[in-house]
Design a protein around this motif. Structure first.
Motif, PDB file in Angstrom:
ATOM      1  N   SER A 184       0.826  -1.203   0.000  1.00 52.75           N
ATOM      2  CA  SER A 184       0.000   0.000   0.000  1.00 52.75           C
ATOM      3  C   SER A 184       0.860   1.252   0.000  1.00 52.75           C
ATOM      4  N   GLU A 233      -8.254   4.814  -0.475  1.00 54.24           N
ATOM      5  CA  GLU A 233      -8.294   3.361  -0.615  1.00 54.24           C
ATOM      6  C   GLU A 233      -7.221   2.695   0.225  1.00 54.24           C
ATOM      7  N   ARG A 260      -7.941  -0.006   3.184  1.00 58.06           N
ATOM      8  CA  ARG A 260      -7.381  -1.365   3.176  1.00 58.06           C
ATOM      9  C   ARG A 260      -6.480  -1.588   4.381  1.00 58.06           C
ATOM     10  N   TYR A 261      -5.658  -0.599   4.641  1.00 53.86           N
ATOM     11  CA  TYR A 261      -4.731  -0.720   5.761  1.00 53.86           C
ATOM     12  C   TYR A 261      -5.472  -0.825   7.087  1.00 53.86           C
TER      13      TYR A 261
END
Length: 376
Positions: free
Chosen positions: A75, A334, A338-339
């Motif tokens: 990421s 995003e 996600r993290y």
């Protein structure tokens, strides 16, 4: 393979009686080719009958943590790949207002070189920099974008003139920013995007000059500019930057209206924009999605002003391509989502800390930036 790698260590523990702790072990998952599990294990001697010595093993499955770390690395790589190719500057701040990251565009805008330190302490900012608002009034530090974001404000299109005291380097900036909170509602970090609008401000100043000087500034301006007749919305002139941005030739544009050129994806939004500039005399910071002649879509900020040119009312429009900024903002959102999903679902405790350094650049302390529920 396991014994080949760890057999000598296990034998050493038995022979010496000295434990080996926090050893990372990985092994394939049976029946799942390509899948690997990770363990953090400790090996220690265990007394056995007859004076013999055995081996005890205690381990913790850290597969979820390893996968989360890998996802975080990926990421961050994606985020940096996008941010370093942005036309706009990007700065990240911790909760205390210290700059922890800024991309190449931000360094360039602020007069730094690629090798300069990207971190700036909050306390150094008002000492090394000064700023003014659009009316030329000195802007106190509490009204700077970084101070506002760190107070929890979301800022949109704050315009200011910035100057470095040591070099005199100066530019006009249009800033957008927002705080990011952790699950406890506390400020974790903030980000600010910076658009160098020096060219636009110079263009606005050029409006006060003669038509000849204005024409030269219009043609050479780095912003995509156009002159539209107010009465029938026909394009009277555009500069080369505009033609390049929209993928058109001058013959295809001059004398045509915006509907005829089919620039806007949303025709209703186009009509509202023209109505607003007619009613108010100007538009600032209008975000639009347009498309080029080949059909490719892109995002812009539109600044339009009604003016008088050769005795005729016209719309002077300045267009800034913000496609990269929009992509970067989406990538940041995003990546954060996600993290955070991985971060919060881990069984293992996990935290992110920032190292603190003394005046000699030696580490002397640290502070927690984020912790997940398992860590608490």
């Amino acid at each position: 393979a396991f014994m080949k790698r760890f057999g000598p260590m296990m034998r050493r523990v038995i022979e010496t009686g000295q434990p080996e702790v926090d050893v990372e072990v990985q092994s394939p998952v049976p029946g799942q080719p390509g899948e690997t599990t990770y363990w953090r294990a400790s090996y220690f001697p265990v007394p056995l009958p007859g004076g013999r010595r055995g081996l005890g093993i205690m381990g913790t499955d850290i597969t979820a943590r390893k996968r989360a770390e890998e996802a975080l690395r990926e990421s961050e790589q994606r985020f940096r790949s996008v941010s370093e190719h942005m036309y706009e500057g990007l700065q990240l701040y911790d909760a205390q207002g210290n700059v922890t990251y800024q991309n190449e565009a931000s360094l360039r805008m602020h007069g730094f070189g690629p090798g300069d330190d990207r971190r700036i302490a909050n306390a150094d900012m008002p000492v090394e920099w000064e700023a003014w608002d659009e009316e030329g009034k000195t802007l106190p530090y509490v009204q700077w974008p970084v101070a506002r974001v760190c107070r929890g404000e979301t800022i949109r299109d704050q315009v200011l003139r910035v100057r470095r005291k040591d070099t005199g380097h100066e530019f006009w900036a249009c800033c957008n920013g927002s705080p990011i909170y952790n699950d406890q509602g506390k400020l974790a970090l903030g980000f600010i995007t910076i658009h160098d609008i020096t060219a636009r401000k110079r263009t606005e100043e050029a409006l006060h000059l003669s038509e000849e000087k204005f024409a030269k500034a219009f043609a050479a301006n780095a912003a995509a500019m156009s002159i539209i007749r107010l009465s029938d919305t026909k394009y009277l002139d555009v500069n080369d930057t505009w033609l390049t941005l929209f993928g058109r030739t001058r013959d295809q544009v001059i004398g045509k209206t915006s509907p005829e050129l089919d620039l806007w994806i949303d025709s209703a939004a186009r009509d509202r924009a023209f109505a607003e500039v007619r009613d108010k005399g100007f538009i600032r910071d209008l975000e639009c999605t347009l498309h080029r002649r080949d059909g490719e879509t892109f995002h812009i900020l539109n600044y339009s002003q009604v003016a008088t040119l050769r005795g005729e009312k016209v719309i002077l429009s300045s267009v800034l391509d913000i496609t990269e900024r929009k992509r970067a903002e989406e990538a940041v959102r995003e990546a954060e989502e996600r993290y955070r999903g991985l971060f919060e679902s881990m069984d293992e405790g996990y935290c992110i800390i920032e190292m603190l350094f003394d005046r000699d650049n030696r580490p002397n302390d640290f502070r927690y930036l984020l912790v997940n529920p398992a860590f608490e």
